[in-house]
Scaffold this active site. Structure first.
Site, PDB file in Angstrom:
ATOM      1  N   ASP A  32      -3.772   0.493  -1.688  1.00  0.00           N
ATOM      2  CA  ASP A  32      -3.847   1.948  -2.254  1.00  0.00           C
ATOM      3  C   ASP A  32      -3.197   1.529  -2.905  1.00  0.00           C
ATOM      4  O   ASP A  32      -2.553   0.623  -3.514  1.00  0.00           O
ATOM      5  CB  ASP A  32      -3.438   2.684  -1.621  1.00  0.00           C
ATOM      6  CG  ASP A  32      -3.850   2.905   0.066  1.00  0.00           C
ATOM      7  OD1 ASP A  32      -4.530   2.039   0.148  1.00  0.00           O
ATOM      8  OD2 ASP A  32      -3.112   4.230   0.915  1.00  0.00           O
ATOM      9  N   HIS A  48      -0.894  -2.453  -0.477  1.00  0.00           N
ATOM     10  CA  HIS A  48      -1.219  -1.409  -1.716  1.00  0.00           C
ATOM     11  C   HIS A  48      -1.063  -2.855  -3.060  1.00  0.00           C
ATOM     12  O   HIS A  48      -0.148  -3.992  -3.064  1.00  0.00           O
ATOM     13  CB  HIS A  48       0.327  -0.888  -2.576  1.00  0.00           C
ATOM     14  CG  HIS A  48       0.711   0.259  -0.962  1.00  0.00           C
ATOM     15  ND1 HIS A  48       1.268  -0.323  -0.171  1.00  0.00           N
ATOM     16  CD2 HIS A  48       0.262   1.729  -1.268  1.00  0.00           C
ATOM     17  CE1 HIS A  48       1.374   0.847   0.922  1.00  0.00           C
ATOM     18  NE2 HIS A  48       0.933   2.132   0.156  1.00  0.00           N
TER      19      HIS A  48
END
Length: 314
Positions: free
Chosen positions: A117, A266
């Site tokens: 992400d 991430h």
């Protein structure tokens, strides 16, 4: 450089004009000094006039060309996005990576979805892509619209190398606190940017912080976007945004790993600030998954209400 060319062009033109002026003066005085005929005088004056016109015309053309070149420089397109500098670490394939043979995936192979992400970012996404390419593995990226605007080349690389791409809003806002208009803007704007920059329309959506809102859900349904794509996190182990370190993240991934597990990672946001050595978790985790008979896969929509998505072999 442009100013230098102009000064040299001006100096050359002035020298030429001085020479022509001298020639013109000679044409006026020459007949009296040398006794030339009137016909010779007229011929000389005609020649001088033509020469002056040629010089002036040449100077005008050169000046126009210089101006045009300057205008081109001023309005030229910015450097290719391929020239964006990478400011984070890169991954160099190991001897084992280079000697690796393609993994054979069968219908019985457990598939694990590694999802990233908050990117793309020049600090971390290129490293992640380097690792995935060296390992022959695929992953899923939920990109932010504002980050794709800044780094479209990195987003295009992810798509070109066979990874799945989904939406993660435009600015990573907390949707339960957004009014309907702002929620719509975050969804539509991110969708439009990724579609424009990547040339394909993403169909999956993951909420920032994993928190939805009724207004946003309505927009997702209207635009036929598959959301909210979640993740598996049953343990209380810290994540990469908490700077758990390479050992801690390998432990987290392997604890959550099972067939059809979706792992939250991430390549942007708070994880950017974690120390560089932490990022060695990724090649180690991929090797550890394969040692357990599992294989990284990509997340795709199922076309059904439950489950919304599935991890499939790339």
């Amino acid at each position: 450089m442009q100013g230098g060319r102009r000064r040299r062009d001006t100096s050359s033109q002035e020298t030429t004009l001085l020479g022509v002026a001298a020639l013109a003066a000679e044409a006026r005085t020459g007949p009296r000094r040398r006794g030339k005929s009137a016909f010779d005088v007229r011929r000389r004056r005609t020649l001088v006039t033509v020469t002056i016109l040629v010089v002036l015309l040449g100077g005008s053309v050169a000046g126009f060309a210089t101006w045009l070149a300057g205008a081109d420089e001023a309005t030229a397109a910015p450097p290719s996005v391929q020239e964006v500098s990478v400011v984070g670490p890169r991954y160099e394939p190991t001897a084992a990576d280079r000697a690796r043979t393609p993994t054979r995936v069968t219908p019985a192979t457990p598939l694990v979805g590694l999802t990233f992400d908050d990117g793309p970012t020049p600090e971390r996404t290129p490293f992640v892509l380097d690792v995935l390419r060296a390992k022959g593995a695929k992953a899923t990226f939920f990109f932010q619209g504002d980050q794709v605007e800044k780094h479209p080349d990195i987003a295009r690389r992810a798509l070109a190398e066979g990874h799945a791409v989904g939406l993660h809003s435009y600015e990573h806002l907390y949707f339960p606190e957004l009014d309907p208009q702002r929620a719509r803007e975050q969804i539509v704007r991110s969708e439009e940017i990724l579609t424009r920059e990547l040339g394909v329309r993403p169909t999956m959506w993951r909420y920032p912080f994993g928190e939805s809102s009724p207004a946003a859900d309505a927009v997702l349904a209207e635009r036929r976007l598959v959301g909210n794509v979640g993740w598996d996190w049953r343990s209380n182990l810290p994540g990469d945004f908490e700077c758990a370190g390479a050992d801690g993240l390998v432990r987290l991934i392997m604890t959550e790993a099972k067939d059809q597990a979706v792992i939250l990672l991430h390549d942007g946001g708070d994880a950017i600030n974690c120390p560089d050595p932490q990022w060695q978790y990724l090649p180690r985790a991929i090797d550890a998954l394969r040692a357990e008979g599992m294989e990284p896969g990509v997340v795709v929509p199922t076309g059904r209400a439950r489950p919304l998505v599935a991890v499939v072999a790339p």
